[in-house]
Design a protein around this motif. Structure first.
Motif, PDB file in Angstrom:
ATOM      1  N   TYR A 238       0.720  -1.001  -0.159  1.00  0.00           N
ATOM      2  CA  TYR A 238      -0.111   0.005   0.082  1.00  0.00           C
ATOM      3  C   TYR A 238       0.905   1.516  -0.006  1.00  0.00           C
ATOM      4  O   TYR A 238       0.410   2.302  -0.637  1.00  0.00           O
ATOM      5  CB  TYR A 238      -0.945  -0.206   1.306  1.00  0.00           C
ATOM      6  N   LEU A 239       1.886   1.192   0.864  1.00  0.00           N
ATOM      7  CA  LEU A 239       2.675   2.386   0.867  1.00  0.00           C
ATOM      8  C   LEU A 239       3.576   2.746  -0.569  1.00  0.00           C
ATOM      9  O   LEU A 239       3.608   3.701  -1.065  1.00  0.00           O
ATOM     10  CB  LEU A 239       3.770   2.215   1.879  1.00  0.00           C
ATOM     11  N   LEU A 240       3.801   1.419  -1.261  1.00  0.00           N
ATOM     12  CA  LEU A 240       4.467   1.631  -2.657  1.00  0.00           C
ATOM     13  C   LEU A 240       3.202   2.312  -3.494  1.00  0.00           C
ATOM     14  O   LEU A 240       3.575   3.207  -4.392  1.00  0.00           O
ATOM     15  CB  LEU A 240       4.827   0.176  -3.162  1.00  0.00           C
ATOM     16  N   TRP A 241       2.039   1.836  -3.566  1.00  0.00           N
ATOM     17  CA  TRP A 241       0.873   2.341  -4.000  1.00  0.00           C
ATOM     18  C   TRP A 241       0.693   4.026  -3.761  1.00  0.00           C
ATOM     19  O   TRP A 241       0.606   4.712  -4.777  1.00  0.00           O
ATOM     20  CB  TRP A 241      -0.348   1.669  -3.894  1.00  0.00           C
ATOM     21  N   GLY A 242       0.868   4.218  -2.495  1.00  0.00           N
ATOM     22  CA  GLY A 242       0.773   5.693  -2.428  1.00  0.00           C
ATOM     23  C   GLY A 242       1.931   6.445  -2.720  1.00  0.00           C
ATOM     24  O   GLY A 242       1.787   7.502  -3.251  1.00  0.00           O
ATOM     25  N   ALA A 243       3.183   5.883  -2.905  1.00  0.00           N
ATOM     26  CA  ALA A 243       4.064   6.669  -3.579  1.00  0.00           C
ATOM     27  C   ALA A 243       3.774   6.841  -4.940  1.00  0.00           C
ATOM     28  O   ALA A 243       4.223   7.852  -5.525  1.00  0.00           O
ATOM     29  CB  ALA A 243       5.517   5.879  -3.255  1.00  0.00           C
TER      30      ALA A 243
END
Length: 685
Positions: A238-243
Motif C-alpha cells: 500500500y505504501l508503494l501504491w501511495g508513492a
C-alpha cells in the motif's frame, strides 16, 4: 409466517442473504466489465482518429480499476457482505465508470448538458475513489472498521477530498470541449481554494497516509502470526501504491499512470495471496456459480470487443459510436439471457409444482417452522403442512409404526387411492411412513417430487422417532385398558351366568329345606346343598385362576415356583429351583405374576421342544431388580425350539415389557437360556 412469506415471494427466485450479497457484487463487477469493454471498444474502433489520445493514455487506470474489482469479488466469494470487498468494488467502479463515460466525448460532438453530466460524474468518481484509497487500511486486518464511529473518520477524509476532487468543474475545457461550469461562482471558488491549499493538501496527503497505516498496526497485536505477516505485506504494498499516487499527483504523465496501475495490480495480487494463505479461497456452491458467471461474462466481453471492432462501422456507417452501442446492447442481452431463462424456468416450476426445484429452500422452510414449534406433538402436523404448501400436493399423511399397527400422527388434505408412501427410517429401522397424493391430473409422482420427499422423510425421521415411543406407549396403554375391560366383562359374565345362578339355587334349596317338616329328609337336602357348594367353590377357583395363579395366593412365590418345578418334573426331566434369598422377599403382585407366568411358559417349551434331561429355575433379587433364568441342557433354536418366536415366546417378552423389564431367549452351547430382568418396583402405568 413461513407460508405467508412464501406466498408473498412467489414471483421471484428465492435466495439467501449471502447469495444475494454475492450476486450484487457480481452485478457490480459486470457493470465494470461492460463499461471497460465499451471504453476499449471505442478506442479500438477509433484508432488514429482525433481525440483518442487521452482515452488511450488513461487505459492503465482501467487495469488497476479492474484489479480492485477482482479483489472485491474474491473477498465476497469467500465471505459475502464483507466490508472490505464492498470498498474495493466501490473503488474500482468509481475509477472505471466515469472514465468510460467521458471516453466518447473526446472524439464525438455532444450536447452541453451531456458534457455537464459527465463532468459531475467524473467529480463524484474522483471523490469516491480518492476517499476510499486513503481510508483503505482502516479495514485491515479483519475486513471491517474497528467500530461504527470510524465512519465519521471516513466522512472527514471525504470532506477533505471534496475540493480537489471537484477541480474538474473549474477547468475551462473538459474532454476537449468548453466546460459548461466554467466561469460560475462555484468554479471560481474551487479554483482559488485549490490554488491556496495546494501545499497543505500535499502535507495532509502524506500525514494521512502515515496515520491510516498506524491503525492496522495497532489492531494486529492480538491476531495470529500468519495474519500479522499478511497485514505487514499488504501495508508495504500500500505504501508503494501511495508513492506512485503521490508521483501522479504532481504530473499526469504516462510513466506515473503506469506506475500507479502496476502498484494497484500488485496490491490486488497481494490481497489475493493473503486470502489464499489464510485458506479462505475455498468457495461454496453459490460463490462458484457467481464466479463462473463472471468468467463467462469476461469471455463474452473479449468476444464483444472483437465483434465491435469488426461490425461497428458495418452496422452504422459513419456512426461508429451508435454501432458500438448496438453491439453493447446485444452483449448485455446475451449476458442476461441465461439468468432470465433460469428465472423464468423457476417461476413456471414454482407456479405448477411449488418449491421442488429448490430442495434446500424446502428443508430451510421445514427447519424454520419446526424451530418455532414449542410442542413436539405438533411436529408431524408442521411437516405435513410444509410438504403440502411448498410442493403444492393435495394430500399428505404421516403415520408411525406401533405394536398395534400403523397410527396416523397428522394429515393434510385428502389422500386418493394412488397415494405413494416414503418410509421414515431411524437407526436402520422403519418407524413410520410419509404418504402423499399426486397432483390433480397426475397418476403418480415424478422423480423430482420423489427426490425431495425422500430427503424430507430422512430429515424428519429423528424427530418422529421420539414420537413413536409416545405412540407405542399410548397403543400399549390402550391395549392394557382394552384387555382390562375385557377381563372385567368376562368376570361379570362368569359371575352372572355361572356363580350367580348357582348361589341362587342354593338359596332356594335352603328355603325349601326349611319348609320341610320331616327331619328325616334333612340329610338328603343337606347332601345336595354340599354338592352344590363344592361346585360353587370350583367355579370360584376357576374365576380366580383367570385373575392370577392360584398357587401364588395359596403358597407365595417361593413355594409356588417349587410346586411348579415338581409339576414339570418326571422320569425324563428333572427341574430344580435356586432362590436367592430363600425364601424370596415380598414382591409386588405384578412382579410375582410375571415371574410365575414366564417360568411356566419357559418350562412348557422345555418339555415340548427341547428334549432336555434337566432344567434349572434361578431367581435372584437385589435392591432394584429381579433376575430370572431358566436354563436347560436340551436342543436350542433350530434343533427343536422354534427359530421364529411363537405366541409363547412373545407372551414372555410382553409380560416383562408390561412392567418395565425385558426378556430374551438365547441359545447356549448345549441348551437354551431364558433370561428376564424385572424391576423390583414395576413402573406405574
Amino acid at each position: 409466517m413461513a407460508a405467508e412469506s412464501t406466498r408473498r415471494a412467489w414471483w421471484r427466485p428465492r435466495s439467501g442473504p449471502a447469495e444475494r450479497q454475492l450476486a450484487a457484487a457480481g452485478l457490480c463487477a459486470l457493470v465494470c466489465l461492460v463499461a471497460g469493454g465499451l471504453w476499449v471498444g471505442y478506442v479500438l474502433t477509433h484508432l488514429g482518429a482525433p481525440g483518442t489520445a487521452t482515452p488511450v493514455r488513461l487505459l492503465p487506470e482501467l487495469g488497476y480499476g479492474l484489479a480492485a474489482v477482482a479483489g472485491g469479488v474474491l473477498l465476497h466469494a469467500h465471505r459475502p457482505g464483507n466490508q472490505l470487498g464492498w470498498v474495493l468494488l466501490a473503488y474500482g467502479t468509481a475509477v472505471i465508470v466515469p472514465l468510460a463515460a467521458q471516453t466518447p466525448l473526446w472524439g464525438q460532438a455532444a450536447d452541453s448538458h451531456v458534457v455537464g453530466a459527465v463532468v459531475i460524474l467524473v467529480g463524484v468518481g474522483y471523490l469516491v475513489d480518492g476517499t476510499l484509497w486513503h481510508a483503505l487500511p482502516l479495514w485491515l486486518p479483519y475486513g471491517r472498521l474497528p467500530s461504527r464511529r470510524w465512519w465519521f473518520a471516513v466522512g472527514a477524509v471525504a470532506l477533505w477530498r471534496l475540493p480537489p476532487s471537484l477541480y474538474v468543474l473549474s477547468e475551462p475545457t473538459v474532454f476537449g470541449r468548453p466546460n459548461p461550469f466554467a466561469g460560475s461562482a462555484v468554479a471560481k471558488w474551487l479554483d482559488g481554494f485549490n490554488g491556496r491549499m495546494l501545499d497543505a493538501q500535499l502535507a495532509v496527503f502524506v500525514a494521512l497516509t502515515v496515520l491510516v497505516v498506524l491503525v492496522p498496526l495497532a489492531r494486529i497485536r492480538g491476531v495470529s502470526r500468519r495474519r500479522r505477516q499478511n497485514v505487514l505485506i499488504a501495508l508495504g504494498v500500500y505504501l508503494l501504491w501511495g508513492a506512485a499516487d503521490f508521483g501522479d499527483y504532481f504530473g499526469h504523465s504516462t510513466a506515473s499512470l503506469v506506475a500507479f496501475a502496476v502498484t494497484s495490480a500488485l496490491w490486488t495480487v497481494t490481497l489475493a495471496a493473503v486470502v489464499v494463505r489464510d485458506g479462505s479461497w475455498r468457495l461454496d456452491r453459490a460463490a462458484r456459480r457467481v464466479l463462473v458467471g463472471l468468467l463467462v461474462a469476461a469471455g463474452l466481453a473479449l468476444v464483444f470487443l472483437a465483434v465491435a471492432r469488426l461490425l461497428s462501422t458495418m452496422l452504422m456507417p459513419g456512426q461508429s459510436l451508435g454501432g458500438l452501442l448496438v453491439v453493447a446492447a446485444i452483449f448485455l442481452l446475451a449476458v442476461g439471457l441465461p439468468r432470465g431463462v433460469r428465472w423464468t424456468s423457476g417461476l413456471v416450476d414454482r407456479w405448477y409444482y411449488g418449491s421442488r426445484a429448490q430442495p434446500y429452500q424446502v428443508l430451510r422452510s421445514l427447519a424454520g417452522r419446526v424451530s418455532q414449534t414449542v410442542d413436539p406433538q405438533e411436529v408431524p402436523a408442521v411437516l405435513c403442512r410444509t410438504v403440502s404448501d411448498e410442493l403444492l400436493l393435495p394430500g399428505v399423511e404421516l403415520t408411525v409404526a406401533t405394536r398395534s399397527g400403523e397410527r396416523s400422527l397428522a394429515a393434510v388434505g385428502e389422500l386418493s387411492g394412488s397415494g405413494e408412501g416414503f418410509p421414515l427410517v431411524h437407526r436402520g429401522e422403519q418407524i413410520g411412513r410419509l404418504t402423499v397424493a399426486p397432483r390433480e391430473g397426475q397418476r403418480v409422482l415424478d422423480d423430482s417430487d420423489r427426490d425431495i420427499l425422500r430427503s424430507l422423510a430422512d430429515q424428519a425421521a429423528p424427530a418422529v422417532a421420539s414420537l413413536q415411543l409416545t405412540e407405542d406407549l399410548r397403543a400399549s396403554r390402550e391395549q392394557i385398558v382394552a384387555a382390562r375391560e375385557e377381563e372385567r366383562r368376562q368376570l361379570r359374565r362368569d359371575i352372572h351366568d355361572g356363580l350367580g345362578p348357582m348361589l341362587a339355587g342354593l338359596r332356594l334349596r335352603l328355603q325349601g329345606a326349611a319348609a320341610v317338616d320331616d327331619p328325616t329328609c334333612y340329610a338328603v337336602v343337606l347332601d345336595r346343598v354340599a354338592d352344590d357348594l363344592a361346585t360353587a367353590v370350583r367355579e370360584v377357583r376357576r374365576i380366580t385362576d383367570r385373575l392370577g395363579p392360584t398357587a401364588l395366593g395359596d403358597y407365595g412365590l417361593s413355594l409356588a415356583l417349587s410346586r411348579l418345578a415338581e409339576t414339570f418334573s418326571g422320569p425324563d426331566l428333572a427341574v430344580a429351583t435356586r432362590l436367592e434369598p430363600d425364601p424370596l422377599p415380598a414382591l409386588p403382585a405384578a412382579v410375582e405374576v410375571a415371574v410365575y407366568r414366564i417360568t411356566a411358559e419357559a418350562l412348557n417349551n422345555v418339555l415340548r421342544h427341547a428334549r432336555a434331561g434337566s432344567a434349572t429355575v434361578s431367581v435372584q433379587v437385589d435392591d432394584g431388580h429381579l433376575e430370572l433364568d431358566i436354563e436347560d441342557d436340551g436342543r436350542g433354536p433350530g434343533h427343536g425350539l422354534p427359530e421364529i418366536p411363537g405366541v409363547g415366546l412373545r407372551s414372555m417378552s410382553e409380560r416383562a415389557a408390561e412392567i418395565g423389564g425385558r426378556c430374551t431367549v438365547d441359545a447356549l452351547r448345549h441348551g437354551t437360556r431364558v433370561h428376564a430382568v424385572l424391576p423390583r418396583r414395576p413402573a406405574s402405568g
